[in-house]
Design a protein around this motif. Structure first.
Motif, PDB file in Angstrom:
ATOM      1  N   VAL A 240       0.848  -1.186   0.000  1.00 14.33           N
ATOM      2  CA  VAL A 240       0.000   0.000   0.000  1.00 14.33           C
ATOM      3  C   VAL A 240       0.887   1.240   0.000  1.00 14.33           C
ATOM      4  CG1 VAL A 240      -1.983   1.131   1.076  1.00 14.33           C
ATOM      5  CG2 VAL A 240      -1.601  -1.311   1.456  1.00 14.33           C
ATOM      6  N   SER A 297      -3.118   2.298  -4.023  1.00 17.11           N
ATOM      7  CA  SER A 297      -3.510   3.252  -2.996  1.00 17.11           C
ATOM      8  C   SER A 297      -4.451   2.558  -2.010  1.00 17.11           C
ATOM      9  CB  SER A 297      -4.233   4.420  -3.645  1.00 17.11           C
ATOM     10  OG  SER A 297      -5.479   3.980  -4.184  1.00 17.11           O
ATOM     11  N   PRO A 298      -4.737   3.180  -0.863  1.00 16.05           N
ATOM     12  CA  PRO A 298      -5.696   2.575   0.058  1.00 16.05           C
ATOM     13  C   PRO A 298      -7.038   2.262  -0.600  1.00 16.05           C
ATOM     14  CG  PRO A 298      -4.481   4.295   1.185  1.00 16.05           C
ATOM     15  CD  PRO A 298      -4.065   4.355  -0.254  1.00 16.05           C
ATOM     16  N   ASP A 299      -7.520   3.138  -1.485  1.00 14.67           N
ATOM     17  CA  ASP A 299      -8.790   2.881  -2.171  1.00 14.67           C
ATOM     18  C   ASP A 299      -8.699   1.632  -3.050  1.00 14.67           C
ATOM     19  OD1 ASP A 299     -10.004   5.065  -1.028  1.00 14.67           O
ATOM     20  OD2 ASP A 299      -9.720   6.375  -2.755  1.00 14.67           O
ATOM     21  N   SER A 333       3.815   0.646   4.621  1.00 17.64           N
ATOM     22  CA  SER A 333       2.723  -0.060   3.956  1.00 17.64           C
ATOM     23  C   SER A 333       1.750  -0.642   4.977  1.00 17.64           C
ATOM     24  CB  SER A 333       3.295  -1.168   3.068  1.00 17.64           C
ATOM     25  OG  SER A 333       2.276  -1.883   2.396  1.00 17.64           O
ATOM     26  N   LEU A 336      -0.342   2.249   6.515  1.00 15.93           N
ATOM     27  CA  LEU A 336      -1.394   2.689   5.609  1.00 15.93           C
ATOM     28  C   LEU A 336      -2.526   1.669   5.542  1.00 15.93           C
ATOM     29  CD1 LEU A 336       0.712   4.193   2.670  1.00 15.93           C
ATOM     30  CD2 LEU A 336      -0.886   5.439   4.138  1.00 15.93           C
ATOM     31  N   PHE A 337      -2.163   0.407   5.513  1.00 13.45           N
ATOM     32  CA  PHE A 337      -3.189  -0.635   5.435  1.00 13.45           C
ATOM     33  C   PHE A 337      -4.073  -0.617   6.677  1.00 13.45           C
ATOM     34  CE2 PHE A 337      -5.048  -4.782   5.901  1.00 13.45           C
ATOM     35  CZ  PHE A 337      -5.402  -5.137   4.614  1.00 13.45           C
ATOM     36  N   ARG A 340      -6.037   2.947   6.904  1.00 13.47           N
ATOM     37  CA  ARG A 340      -6.869   3.464   5.825  1.00 13.47           C
ATOM     38  C   ARG A 340      -7.547   2.385   4.975  1.00 13.47           C
ATOM     39  NH1 ARG A 340      -3.217   8.025   3.066  1.00 13.47           N
ATOM     40  NH2 ARG A 340      -5.016   8.075   1.654  1.00 13.47           N
ATOM     41  N   VAL A 341      -7.187   1.123   5.177  1.00 10.91           N
ATOM     42  CA  VAL A 341      -7.860   0.026   4.475  1.00 10.91           C
ATOM     43  C   VAL A 341      -8.677  -0.809   5.464  1.00 10.91           C
ATOM     44  CG1 VAL A 341      -7.577  -2.043   3.062  1.00 10.91           C
ATOM     45  CG2 VAL A 341      -6.089  -0.067   2.684  1.00 10.91           C
TER      46      VAL A 341
END
Length: 357
Positions: A240, A297-299, A333, A336-337, A340-341
């Motif tokens: 990510v 990206s997170p999206d 990574s 972020l995961f 934001r995921v």
């Protein structure tokens, strides 16, 4: 909803760097604990540098002692390389150190590196049979307060009561690996959850359907099937970054370098020994970016995870540090995961399904 875990599988190509990578791996374990990752999975590979800490049993003790929330699992312990009573004893101790956070992931052992068997003086052709007998011995060791005797193909044993007694009753939580369609179906018939290796989305969907069907045909009720599915996991490599382009720049070269390094090592071992343990007619999903690597990206990563969620798998075993990837890149990574995921998927913890027959 989907659950998330980290497969801590750090490569070390240079023996002089082993200590540094082991330190970085412990730091990654602590980071995952702080961020709320559900499980930290540990691998077992010997003699080739594919897994820097080599011995997951010893490493799991360090992880359990330096974390407070995260579950510690094996993906998998190569049971054929261990004496079953010794391994049962070690797992019982780990279960106590971790206060029940242990997942005893069991498998037969590598199907690629014959050095692992040669180094332990074991014929690789015996791996599956050793695994099956060892699992029986381990379960009896955990659940026989008066001790027991065993006479099998590989071990003749007279075992007193095992100490320490497991923290988890009747025994530590056990999960099996299934690397084939037949293996998933067999575990479905037994009504047991399982771990699936890297596969394409299409194969993952088909195997989960066959797994559910096998449980129904064997007479397991829908509540039990739901528990087993909730405790089953599939493996993907994950990178990510803030943008799709940045994730591709970071992730694809690291993934391809990891696969190329493993391919060269395998070919070297096969050439030196004249032994090919497994032939593959076509490149498997595990080496193909489009199937084995979720990056973006997170999206974008959330969209790819939603595809797995739609299949109905219980959780994803995410490998974040790939091949030569620096530790700090993997750590970002993971952050972020998890920030934001993962929050887009409501967490759940189903009660453990039956761990053994």
């Amino acid at each position: 909803m989907l659950r998330f875990s980290n497969f801590l599988f750090p490569e070390s190509r240079d023996p002089a760097q082993d200590s540094r990578v082991i330190d970085e791996s412990l730091a990654e374990a602590r980071l995952c604990d702080a961020l709320g990752v559900e499980v930290l999975w540990l691998a077992e590979h010997h003699f080739d540098g594919n897994c820097a800490y080599v011995d997951p049993v010893t490493f799991a003790a360090a992880v359990a002692a330096s974390t407070t929330r995260i579950r510690v699992g094996f993906a998998v312990a190569q049971v054929s390389l261990h004496h079953p009573v010794r391994l049962a004893e070690q797992m019982a101790l780990l279960d106590n150190i971790a206060h029940g956070r242990l997942i005893v992931g069991l498998g037969r052992g590598t199907a690629y590196n014959v050095y692992e068997y040669q180094g332990y003086g074991i014929a690789w052709q015996e791996a599956q049979a050793r695994y099956e007998e060892a699992e029986q011995v381990m379960l009896r060791a955990w659940t026989s307060p008066e001790g027991f005797e065993h006479r099998g193909r590989f071990w003749t044993l007279k075992v007193p009561r095992l100490r320490p007694t497991p923290y988890t009753r009747p025994h530590p939580y056990v999960l099996r690996a299934a690397s084939s369609e037949e293996g998933a179906i067999a575990l479905g018939r037994r009504g047991l959850p399982f771990m699936m290796n890297v596969q394409s989305l299409e194969v993952t969907r088909r195997r989960m359907a066959l797994y559910r069907a096998a449980m129904r045909e064997a007479g397991h009720d829908e509540a039990h099937i739901a528990r087993c599915v909730a405790e089953s996991w599939v493996w993907r490599n994950v990178v990510v970054a803030e943008t799709d382009a940045e994730a591709a720049r970071i992730g694809i070269p690291a993934f391809e370098a990891m696969q190329e390094h493993r391919r060269r090592m395998r070919e070297t071992v096969e050439a030196e020994q004249g032994i090919v343990m497994r032939r593959e007619a076509a490149p498997p999903a595990r080496v193909q970016v489009e199937h084995a690597l979720i990056h973006g990206s997170p999206d974008t990563v959330a969209e790819r995870m939603a595809e797995l969620d739609a299949i109905g798998v219980g959780g994803v075993i995410c490998s974040f540090r790939l091949g030569p990837m620096p530790a700090e890149v993997a750590a970002e990574s993971i952050r972020l995961f998890m920030t934001r995921v993962a929050p887009r998927f409501r967490s759940r913890r189903a009660p453990p399904a039956a761990a053994a027959e």
